[in-house]
Every structure is written in structure tokens, then in C-alpha cells.
Scaffold this motif. Sequence first.
Motif, PDB file in Angstrom:
ATOM      1  N   ASN A  41      -4.398  -9.805  -2.738  1.00 21.03           N
ATOM      2  CA  ASN A  41      -4.615 -10.701  -1.603  1.00 21.03           C
ATOM      3  C   ASN A  41      -5.035 -12.097  -2.035  1.00 21.03           C
ATOM      4  O   ASN A  41      -4.841 -13.061  -1.290  1.00 21.03           O
ATOM      5  N   THR A  42      -5.683 -12.212  -3.199  1.00 19.16           N
ATOM      6  CA  THR A  42      -6.116 -13.536  -3.635  1.00 19.16           C
ATOM      7  C   THR A  42      -4.948 -14.391  -4.110  1.00 19.16           C
ATOM      8  O   THR A  42      -5.081 -15.601  -4.221  1.00 19.16           O
ATOM      9  N   GLY A  43      -3.793 -13.776  -4.405  1.00 16.63           N
ATOM     10  CA  GLY A  43      -2.599 -14.526  -4.760  1.00 16.63           C
ATOM     11  C   GLY A  43      -2.650 -15.118  -6.160  1.00 16.63           C
ATOM     12  O   GLY A  43      -3.670 -15.671  -6.571  1.00 16.63           O
ATOM     13  N   SER A  44      -1.560 -15.003  -6.886  1.00 24.95           N
ATOM     14  CA  SER A  44      -1.495 -15.565  -8.232  1.00 24.95           C
ATOM     15  C   SER A  44      -0.047 -15.616  -8.686  1.00 24.95           C
ATOM     16  O   SER A  44       0.755 -14.736  -8.367  1.00 24.95           O
ATOM     17  N   LEU A  45       0.269 -16.664  -9.444  1.00 27.65           N
ATOM     18  CA  LEU A  45       1.591 -16.781 -10.059  1.00 27.65           C
ATOM     19  C   LEU A  45       1.617 -16.215 -11.469  1.00 27.65           C
ATOM     20  O   LEU A  45       2.649 -16.263 -12.138  1.00 27.65           O
ATOM     21  N   ILE A  90       0.836  -1.206   0.000  1.00 29.96           N
ATOM     22  CA  ILE A  90       0.000   0.000   0.000  1.00 29.96           C
ATOM     23  C   ILE A  90       0.865   1.249   0.000  1.00 29.96           C
ATOM     24  O   ILE A  90       0.572   2.222  -0.713  1.00 29.96           O
ATOM     25  N   LEU A  91       1.943   1.257   0.772  1.00 28.11           N
ATOM     26  CA  LEU A  91       2.844   2.406   0.767  1.00 28.11           C
ATOM     27  C   LEU A  91       3.464   2.599  -0.615  1.00 28.11           C
ATOM     28  O   LEU A  91       3.710   3.732  -1.049  1.00 28.11           O
ATOM     29  N   LEU A 113     -10.334   4.652   2.260  1.00 32.27           N
ATOM     30  CA  LEU A 113     -10.277   5.998   1.704  1.00 32.27           C
ATOM     31  C   LEU A 113     -10.023   5.995   0.201  1.00 32.27           C
ATOM     32  O   LEU A 113     -10.092   7.050  -0.434  1.00 32.27           O
ATOM     33  N   ASN A 114      -9.730   4.838  -0.370  1.00 31.49           N
ATOM     34  CA  ASN A 114      -9.372   4.775  -1.784  1.00 31.49           C
ATOM     35  C   ASN A 114      -9.906   3.476  -2.378  1.00 31.49           C
ATOM     36  O   ASN A 114      -9.314   2.415  -2.181  1.00 31.49           O
ATOM     37  N   ASP A 115     -11.020   3.559  -3.090  1.00 29.62           N
ATOM     38  CA  ASP A 115     -11.628   2.358  -3.662  1.00 29.62           C
ATOM     39  C   ASP A 115     -10.721   1.688  -4.688  1.00 29.62           C
ATOM     40  O   ASP A 115     -10.684   0.462  -4.790  1.00 29.62           O
ATOM     41  N   MET A 123      -9.344  -2.134  -4.492  1.00 28.81           N
ATOM     42  CA  MET A 123      -9.522  -3.161  -5.499  1.00 28.81           C
ATOM     43  C   MET A 123      -8.195  -3.845  -5.849  1.00 28.81           C
ATOM     44  O   MET A 123      -8.099  -5.070  -5.934  1.00 28.81           O
ATOM     45  N   VAL A 124      -7.136  -3.041  -6.023  1.00 29.87           N
ATOM     46  CA  VAL A 124      -5.827  -3.610  -6.371  1.00 29.87           C
ATOM     47  C   VAL A 124      -5.329  -4.525  -5.259  1.00 29.87           C
ATOM     48  O   VAL A 124      -4.859  -5.645  -5.515  1.00 29.87           O
ATOM     49  N   VAL A 125      -5.429  -4.075  -4.017  1.00 32.58           N
ATOM     50  CA  VAL A 125      -4.942  -4.876  -2.895  1.00 32.58           C
ATOM     51  C   VAL A 125      -5.789  -6.131  -2.709  1.00 32.58           C
ATOM     52  O   VAL A 125      -5.273  -7.203  -2.370  1.00 32.58           O
TER      53      VAL A 125
END
Length: 678
Positions: free
Chosen positions: A186-190, A114-115, A174-176, A180-182
Motif C-alpha cells: 500500500n505504501t507504493g514503490s518503484l 489478497i486473493l 485474520l492473517n498478520d 504486513m505484505v499488503v
Amino acid sequence: MTSLSRPGQSAAARGFGHAGLALLGLALLLAMLLWQGVLRHPWPTAEAWLAPLSSQPSLDGLLLWWTQLPRAFAGVLVGACLGVSGAIMQLITRNPLVSPDLLGITAGAQLGVILGMLLPGVLGLPLVFVGGLLAALFTFLMAGGWNTSPLRLTLAGVAVAQTFAALIALFLSLNDQAAMVVSLWNTGSLQQLGWGAMHPALYLLPLIALALLVLMRPMNLVVLGDGQMRSLGLSPAWLKGLSIALGSLLAALAIHLAGPLGFIGLITPNLLRFAFAVVRPSRLIPLCAIWGALLTVLADALVAAVEPWFQLPLGVLSAVLGSLAILLLLRYGRRAPVAAVTASMPGENRAMRLPLWSFVALAVLICLALLVAGTAQGESGVWSFWQRVWSGEPMAMTLLDLRLPRLLVDMAAGALLATAGMLLQAVTRNPLAGPEILGVSQMAALVVLLALIFMPELAVAWRFPLAWLGAGLALVIVIGLNLRHGLEPLRVTLTGFAISGVVLAVVSLLMAQFTSNIAQALIWMVGSSYGRTWSDLQAMLPWLVIGLALCAATTRWMDLLQLGDGVAGSLGLSVPSRRVLLIVLASALIAAAVAVVGPVAFIGLLVPHGVRLLGFHRARQRLLAAPLLGATLLASADLLGRVLLAPLDIPLGIAMAAIGAPLFLLLLSRVYFSDKRS
């Protein structure tokens, strides 16, 4: 080393030497890579294989070299990093159930992601590494240093992870777009788009491998204990610090490439110990690299196999497998030394001896003051605001209808959660039991969130029974799996951690699939009383009144249970049936609070200790004090959230985490722990 495995007793170990295990793992890995990278798709043409040398490569060549092969090799890198990271951390902590998730590294790395979004000029990987490393070091610091017990380390990791999760939820609410990106991350993918993301790993892994080669011999001495290491001239603190830094860097590389996939770091070392009796660190660490890569590629192959019928993210699969691994290790592993927790706290004999009715009167006055001042917060003056209310001024009446029910809902939820925490600690005889530590609040909130997504027309009317269903299910799992072990605190805590991991993975999947109200879903899973009305309060009151009345009828049971099952049974108490009734009652109280304000953490864990520190030890005394203290604490947290960053309204769960996490870590440093063999 503290272990739940059976080293030296595996039948499989007699058939494989260490070299054979390595060759077997490499052969299986090569076969899976060939299938995953090439054979799963139509066989590439010669033109596709030569695509990197062509100025105008074909579509098949682009797919092969910039999608299929990068995904396969990313699986190798991610699995090897996580396998070695998990092995290092388990060796250093002498805890076979440690993983990046348990130490808070995943949450710290997520904060680094996020940072990186907020600071686009800064490279993402350093922030991910720094976030994960700081989380790990903070966990060790709060747990009491390198010589901490497994239970203390587990609880500190859970608290640090919840604190970071609250900060993350605040940023994302504070930021939709960032949310969405996070959520997708979080769902994880290779899945990779080219080879660019793997360049840092290719540069760093040779240096890390060299450092591990140098440390391999000292790591063989870790199993001897700190005293033996010092006698041989080795500094345990330096070795552990450097090992944690290397483990965090490896985890950060994996998380940077694929998101959170913590199960590899948990399962791989335990699989090699349990099935193949690999104990020596100099053998375990290289084998974990091979078998970690194999397990990751296998998991990705499973995701690809079910893809035509169901979109199963790799991160969700990893959370489920990791949780199952924890439960299986707890169920079938050899009973290891665990940290016992006393039912008292240091200094409890010197606790304040405040008269009960004096405390009740003081708490009621504080609650009234919070209602009066909180309703008028932000106005020109408290007295003038209430004069306007008395005169019926429309604006003042509107503010009253917005603020007063919200504060009353806070107080009702605080009373419910505090009382439920008191019941759970009485049932388990574990002063570190709480709705959030056991995963009960999270499971109740997940069931309600599922109803809100798939059955919105029924969710409001059925939210209380649905939350009760989720809370009851979590408690049945926790108590059922650990009753035969006497509800040992470490096992109970790890079971709750496993439940919470599955819940968080499912929530990430839901937010990635249903993107319309992602910020609201985040806030719901943290806890919020924003927008609560008189109807919400009216719905909670029967649960509060009836629940407290039933608790009053069980005070004798709770007093007897504190004496132990044997003593309670000899005094005529039917322990199993009374324990079940108390669990049902606790789950109902948790459900009533979660159904309205979500899974607010730390109230049910902290308030029972606060009550004892005030000098109230009998169940009847605590039943009067705990709801009032819980109501006061949660209403104060909500007011703090409204005032701290005004006009921004911080969600209730985040504000409570800001208060509760430091208090819990302070409590953790004061609770008596003693290592004993069961």
C-alpha cells in the motif's frame, strides 16, 4: 465535456504546440531517467555495463541492471499506464476529477492482490485486473449506468471503495503476515528486483496501444455527447465499456508493478488541459503517456532525494499530491456544472406516518430486546441465562460483564453518529453528507491512532479531545474550502475523498513502520467495539447526554437552516455563527463515538434518511428518532458480526459496512439528482 480547466486560455499553450509538448516531455523524461538510473549513483564501469553478457557479473553490474535500471524503466511504464488510464476514464465519464481511486479500481486491485496470496497457484496480474475491472463496472452499475452524473459516480465510487476496504480489513485481520505484505504494498514503490515483473507489461502494452490507436477517432467524438455519437453510427455503450476495460487493464499493470499511485492518473490529464490547453482526445492520450511517465519519475526522484533524512514512500507522496490536486482544482478551476441534490427523497410524500411516540416506544423495546438476547447469545436459553445472572452464577456474571457494556457502547456510538449526521446534513443542506463521506471519522481515528503509537501513556486519557481535534480539523477543511461555493455536494464530497485518501496513506505508512500490532491497527481504522468495558461506556455517557441536550437547544436553528440562508437570516437567525456552533457540536459527537469504537461508517449517513422516510421532518422529531434508530442499527450490526461467522467475531465496522453499503447504494439510486449550471 464537463471540465474544471480553462481550455484555450493558457499562456503556456501559445508557446508550445502538441509536437513541442511531446518533445519537451521526452527530453525531460530522458534527463530524469539518466539521472535516476545512472547519475544518482557513481558512474558505472565498463564491466558493470557488460554485466548481462558476463557469467559472473560484478556487484556494480548487478545493482545497475537488476535494481537501478529496472526501477527507472518501471517508473516510465507505471506513469504512462496511469496517465493514459486517467485520461481515458476522464474522457469517458466527462468528469475531470475521476481517477482509479475514485472509481474503486485501486481497492478492487488490492482485493485481487489478497486473493493472489490466498491462491498462490493463480497469477497475480489477472486477479489484480479482474478486481479493478469489477470494481469499476460495479461503480458504474450502482451509479446508474453510463449516463450517470459526476456526483452520483463519485458517491458510488466512495461506497464501493469502502465496501472493498471492509472486506480487505476482514481478510487481513485474520492473517498478520498477509497484513504486513499488503501494508508494505500500500505504501507504493518503484523498486524492482530484476525485470520479471515488467514482462507482462511488455507483452500487453503493444496490444493495448494498437487498441487505443483504433479507438482514437471514436474517442474524439466523445466530447460531442451520446446523442451525436449515435447519430454518427457509434454505440456509446460499447465504446465506454471497451474504454473502461482498457483503462482498468492499464491501471492494473501499474498497480501490479508499483502499488497504488493514483495521483498520476488524476494530475496528468488536468495538467495538460489546464496549463497547455490540450483538449482533443487523440492528442491528449499520447501526451498523457509521456507526461505521466515524467511525473512518476520526478516523484520517485523526490522520494530518493529525501531518503537520507526521511523514508517517504511513493504511495504516501502520491496520495498527498493527488489530494492537493483535487483541492487545487476545486479551488481554482472554473466552476463547472454540478449535480444538485434535493433535500428530499422519492416517495417521501408517501413515507410512513408513524406516530412519533409509537416509534419511540417501539425502538426502546427493540433496544431492550437486543440487550437481553445479545447478552445471552450462544447460551442454552435466554430465560435460563438471565436466571443464572439473577442467582449470581460466576460464569453468567462474567459473560454479562463482557457483553452488556459492549452492546451499550454500540448503542451510544450509534446514537452519537446518527445525531452528528443529522447535524451535518442540516448545516450543509446536503442529504448525502455524513461523517465518513466528509472524511471526518477517518481523520478523528487517525489522530487517536497516532497518539496510541507515539504517546500510549496519554492516548487513553486524552482520546476524546484528540478525536475532537481530528474531527474538527476535517470539518474546518471541508466547510472552509467549500463555503464560498455554497457547499455544493460534488465539491464537498470530493474534498472529503481527498482527506480520506491522505488518511489512508498515512495509516499504511504507520502500519508498515510499526508492525507489532498491525491487525489491531487495521481493525481500529475500520471500527470495532470488541473488548469495550463499563469504563468506556462511562466515558461516553457525558458526551451523549450533554450533546443531545445541546442539540435539543438547536432544533429551531436546524429548522430555519433547512429554509435557506436568506430566509433564515430574514427571520432573525445569525446564520454564520449558528452554522459554526452546529459544526463544533457535530464534531464533538463524532469524536465521542470514534474515540471508543473507531470510524464506523454509514450510520451518520443513512439514519437521517431513515428518519425522514418514517415521516419525521421537524428537527425536534428527528432528534428523538435519529439516536434511537442509530442505536438499534449499530447494535444489530454488532450482533450480526458475532453470529454470522461464529466463533469468528467480525469487527463492528465490517459488519456495519455489510449492512450499510447496500442500503447506501439503494439510497443513491433513489435520491433525486438534477444537473444544473451554478
